[in-house]
Design a protein around this motif. Structure first.
Motif, PDB file in Angstrom:
ATOM      1  N   VAL A  26      -8.323 -14.404 -46.338  1.00  0.00           N
ATOM      2  CA  VAL A  26      -8.236 -15.563 -45.450  1.00  0.00           C
ATOM      3  C   VAL A  26      -8.307 -16.853 -46.257  1.00  0.00           C
ATOM      4  N   GLU A  27      -9.217 -16.889 -47.215  1.00  0.00           N
ATOM      5  CA  GLU A  27      -9.383 -18.089 -48.043  1.00  0.00           C
ATOM      6  C   GLU A  27      -8.229 -18.262 -49.015  1.00  0.00           C
ATOM      7  N   GLU A  28      -7.818 -17.160 -49.652  1.00  0.00           N
ATOM      8  CA  GLU A  28      -6.762 -17.254 -50.660  1.00  0.00           C
ATOM      9  C   GLU A  28      -5.414 -17.616 -50.054  1.00  0.00           C
ATOM     10  N   LEU A  29      -5.089 -17.040 -48.895  1.00  0.00           N
ATOM     11  CA  LEU A  29      -3.775 -17.242 -48.279  1.00  0.00           C
ATOM     12  C   LEU A  29      -3.751 -18.407 -47.303  1.00  0.00           C
ATOM     13  N   ALA A  30      -4.929 -18.949 -46.983  1.00  0.00           N
ATOM     14  CA  ALA A  30      -5.046 -20.095 -46.065  1.00  0.00           C
ATOM     15  C   ALA A  30      -4.436 -19.780 -44.697  1.00  0.00           C
ATOM     16  N   VAL A  31      -4.796 -18.600 -44.174  1.00  0.00           N
ATOM     17  CA  VAL A  31      -4.339 -18.187 -42.847  1.00  0.00           C
ATOM     18  C   VAL A  31      -5.541 -17.667 -42.067  1.00  0.00           C
ATOM     19  N   SER A  32      -5.312 -17.328 -40.816  1.00  0.00           N
ATOM     20  CA  SER A  32      -6.415 -16.871 -39.972  1.00  0.00           C
ATOM     21  C   SER A  32      -6.785 -15.421 -40.254  1.00  0.00           C
ATOM     22  N   ASP A  33      -7.989 -15.074 -39.817  1.00  0.00           N
ATOM     23  CA  ASP A  33      -8.458 -13.685 -39.906  1.00  0.00           C
ATOM     24  C   ASP A  33      -7.484 -12.744 -39.208  1.00  0.00           C
ATOM     25  N   MET A  34      -6.977 -13.144 -38.041  1.00  0.00           N
ATOM     26  CA  MET A  34      -6.057 -12.297 -37.276  1.00  0.00           C
ATOM     27  C   MET A  34      -4.743 -12.081 -38.025  1.00  0.00           C
ATOM     28  N   THR A  35      -4.245 -13.113 -38.706  1.00  0.00           N
ATOM     29  CA  THR A  35      -2.998 -12.981 -39.470  1.00  0.00           C
ATOM     30  C   THR A  35      -3.164 -11.986 -40.610  1.00  0.00           C
TER      31      THR A  35
END
Length: 262
Positions: A26-35
């Protein structure tokens, strides 16, 4: 970042570290937990990883597992089509071309149907079937003999004997995995022998490998990265992998995958 690019990054981390955690992704890709969880579900569905509580780990048996052709054909389908189109553009009309076994090379055969004057040598039952369905008087297709593997490749002494003495302009090689140290690999020892004979018969080696193959190491090496004249992969390839490949192969071609397909 497109889904294919995110999933390529996830697989790169997985191959490097052996496991990944949802919170880190989530932190590395800068997306949501659901994604992230949707991406892990998609990769698990293709057999590229095994989900565990809080993340995922590498699938077991990667070095020796050899899925059947039908199972492999559903994995990275959009990426393989993009790669196959790009590879077909590299094949010159009126040339002698070898096509090894594999789901991507079978797609390359589909895109070569309109290329005139080809002489095709293959150990793939699926590649031979593609050309058999479209009869052309200006094309010759030679299918090697041999024993049939789970991926519908013909291998063994008969296959080796039929390849030796043949001279090809280009070989289009499909692989199970690719890595800096191990090179291009396969889990099947007999298929590796046949592929090496095809490589030796060709003046130019073109490898068709989707981005999920990076970091996967099969049991047997077919050829080192440096022997590859052109490597065609998709735009999901991780930046680190791209830089490594650019340092080793003669030319790196990155095929764009349409967003709707990815």
């Amino acid at each position: 970042m497109l889904a294919a690019q995110r999933q390529g990054r996830i697989l790169e981390r997985l191959r490097r570290d052996g496991s990944v955690r949802v919170t880190e992704l989530v932190e590395e890709l800068a997306v949501s937990d659901m994604t992230v969880r949707r991406d892990l579900d998609a990769l698990a569905g293709r057999g590229d990883l095994r989900k565990v509580h809080g993340g995922a780990v590498a699938p077991e048996g990667a070095r020796t597992e050899e899925p059947g052709f039908a199972a492999k054909s559903t994995r990275q389908a959009a990426q393989k089509h993009a790669i196959a189109r790009a590879v077909a553009e590299l094949v010159e009309p009126h040339s002698a071309v070898g096509l090894s076994a594999g789901t991507t090379t079978a797609l390359v055969a589909e895109y070569l149907l309109e290329t005139p004057g080809l002489t095709v040598v293959t150990n793939s039952l699926h590649v031979a079937e593609v050309f058999h369905r479209s009869e052309r008087s200006d094309r010759a297709v030679a299918l090697t003999g041999g024993f049939r593997t789970p991926s519908d490749a013909l291998v063994g002494p008969l296959a080796l004997a039929s390849v030796r003495g043949i001279n090809l302009d280009t070989l289009v090689l499909g692989v199970h995995g690719m890595a800096e140290r191990a090179g291009f690999t396969t889990p099947n020892l007999m298929e590796s022998d046949t592929d090496r004979a095809l490589v030796e018969a060709a003046e130019n080696l073109v490898v068709a490998a989707d981005s999920s193959k990076w970091g996967t190491v099969g049991l047997s090496t077919i050829a080192p990265l440096d022997l590859c004249g052109v490597l065609v992969t998709d735009d999901g390839i991780a930046p680190e992998a791209r830089h490594t490949l650019e340092d080793h192969v003669g030319r790196l071609v990155v095929a764009d995958v349409p967003p709707e397909s990815a």
